[in-house]
Design a protein around this motif. Sequence first.
Motif, PDB file in Angstrom:
ATOM      1  N   THR A 118      68.184  52.377  95.839  1.00  0.00           N
ATOM      2  CA  THR A 118      66.983  51.588  95.581  1.00  0.00           C
ATOM      3  C   THR A 118      66.352  51.190  96.908  1.00  0.00           C
ATOM      4  O   THR A 118      67.040  50.680  97.800  1.00  0.00           O
ATOM      5  CB  THR A 118      67.314  50.329  94.772  1.00  0.00           C
ATOM      6  OG1 THR A 118      67.553  50.689  93.412  1.00  0.00           O
ATOM      7  CG2 THR A 118      66.152  49.345  94.792  1.00  0.00           C
ATOM      8  N   MET A 119      65.056  51.437  97.030  1.00  0.00           N
ATOM      9  CA  MET A 119      64.302  50.982  98.191  1.00  0.00           C
ATOM     10  C   MET A 119      63.785  49.571  97.918  1.00  0.00           C
ATOM     11  O   MET A 119      63.178  49.320  96.885  1.00  0.00           O
ATOM     12  CB  MET A 119      63.092  51.885  98.440  1.00  0.00           C
ATOM     13  CG  MET A 119      63.382  53.334  98.663  1.00  0.00           C
ATOM     14  SD  MET A 119      61.840  54.280  98.523  1.00  0.00           S
ATOM     15  CE  MET A 119      60.785  53.436  99.699  1.00  0.00           C
ATOM     16  N   ILE A 120      64.031  48.665  98.843  1.00  0.00           N
ATOM     17  CA  ILE A 120      63.444  47.335  98.767  1.00  0.00           C
ATOM     18  C   ILE A 120      62.131  47.392  99.543  1.00  0.00           C
ATOM     19  O   ILE A 120      62.131  47.663 100.755  1.00  0.00           O
ATOM     20  CB  ILE A 120      64.371  46.267  99.360  1.00  0.00           C
ATOM     21  CG1 ILE A 120      65.762  46.356  98.725  1.00  0.00           C
ATOM     22  CG2 ILE A 120      63.771  44.884  99.185  1.00  0.00           C
ATOM     23  CD1 ILE A 120      65.802  46.104  97.244  1.00  0.00           C
ATOM     24  N   THR A 121      61.009  47.173  98.877  1.00  0.00           N
ATOM     25  CA  THR A 121      59.712  47.382  99.513  1.00  0.00           C
ATOM     26  C   THR A 121      58.766  46.193  99.341  1.00  0.00           C
ATOM     27  O   THR A 121      58.932  45.365  98.440  1.00  0.00           O
ATOM     28  CB  THR A 121      59.003  48.635  98.936  1.00  0.00           C
ATOM     29  OG1 THR A 121      58.543  48.351  97.607  1.00  0.00           O
ATOM     30  CG2 THR A 121      59.919  49.845  98.904  1.00  0.00           C
ATOM     31  N   VAL A 122      57.796  46.152 100.235  1.00  0.00           N
ATOM     32  CA  VAL A 122      56.586  45.350 100.062  1.00  0.00           C
ATOM     33  C   VAL A 122      55.456  46.352 100.252  1.00  0.00           C
ATOM     34  O   VAL A 122      55.007  46.617 101.367  1.00  0.00           O
ATOM     35  CB  VAL A 122      56.501  44.200 101.078  1.00  0.00           C
ATOM     36  CG1 VAL A 122      55.235  43.383 100.840  1.00  0.00           C
ATOM     37  CG2 VAL A 122      57.731  43.309 100.982  1.00  0.00           C
ATOM     38  N   LEU A 123      55.043  46.945  99.162  1.00  0.00           N
ATOM     39  CA  LEU A 123      54.099  48.062  99.170  1.00  0.00           C
ATOM     40  C   LEU A 123      52.713  47.607  98.746  1.00  0.00           C
ATOM     41  O   LEU A 123      52.552  46.936  97.722  1.00  0.00           O
ATOM     42  CB  LEU A 123      54.567  49.130  98.177  1.00  0.00           C
ATOM     43  CG  LEU A 123      55.367  50.343  98.651  1.00  0.00           C
ATOM     44  CD1 LEU A 123      55.859  51.119  97.453  1.00  0.00           C
ATOM     45  CD2 LEU A 123      54.515  51.232  99.548  1.00  0.00           C
TER      46      LEU A 123
END
Length: 395
Positions: free
Chosen positions: A242-247
């Motif tokens: 799982t990528m933890i993002t602020v996209l």
Amino acid sequence: MEIGVYGVHFPPFELATGAAAGAEAAGMDFIIYGDQLCFTHPSSLWTPDITDVATLLPTFNAFMDAGPIIAAAAAQTSTIKFHYGVIDAVRRPPSVIAQSLLTLDHATKGRVRLLLANGENKQMKPYGIARKGANEKLSDSLRMVQKFLRTTDPVSDEGIVWKHKDAIVAVHPYGDTPPPVYVAGGGPEVLELIGKYADGWFTYIPGASEDTPERFAEDVATVREHAERAGRDPGSIKISVTMITVLDEDEANLAELREHPFVLWNTMLATPTSATYTRWGLTHPYGENWMFSRDCIPPWISREEALDVCARTPREAIDKVQFVGTSAQVLERLAPYLDLGVIDELSLVNYAELCGVKYMASAGEAIVALLSKVKGIEPATGPGVTTLVTEGLST
């Protein structure tokens, strides 16, 4: 490589189950329905002055049971697979976990996978459940659940904590093979456990790998070495990330999001322990020897404490703990992980969507754009998860 997203956990029930149909229409391979009783962020931060999403959704702690959601969602879909969990090995004995998983195996017609872990204290301490012995229970549960999945005969097993004598779980798998069991987490003991008994490893990046693809590659190699020593095929163990993002596709939005309390709180928590900060040469707000899964009970944290922690969170850690940027920028940072050629499943969490209604549309566009680029397809035109959630909240 399979591509997936996280599902919706809050009411109305039709919204939660419909997220799977939306993800399938958007071209996703799987959807994750987590097992939680409360969120990772303090309830005291869920106020309209911090995020106006709170005006649409009164609480983000309204986690419905993942099992019924998956069963109902399976009836509305035909191809998408379901990740059930992460289910902790403390609150449910192995027999109950196996029974639930096998039931979902039939409900989904073989499209379910179990994610198993030692769990977080926020699901235990407030409810009078002791987390003591969690690692031992995980070890017992992984081995015993696998036994229950592979036979309808009585099972006897003298575990460290869980002990079985002629115990029966007589539900057979839906197909020729039982549903896969992945283990979430890290550290030497867990990686060895995965290599010996699990069908897959579930982890997150970049924080869990200390923001280095090399560390991630080392952990994968460790899992496979343990598998080989156990006489298993190392290549049979799936690596699910799982990528933890602020996209967000808007640069102006990204500048605001970097200072948002939700992003800062996540920056503080999304490493295995605060020792990771020390290795980066940074000071963690909660000091050394702090671990989110063991030490943090978000509903108990006051607004004052939460905002103080956010203020003291080093801004240098923001990009080390999560992928922040547009879809093109995040893809560039993700590329070294993909180039390793070891990731079998990729999913993402986008914290921008929690930070305000104004971010939802561009954040959703960024999710679709990024996953479409990774998957090598044109962005789907069907209703995605973000569209469904936004419409559902508005309703």
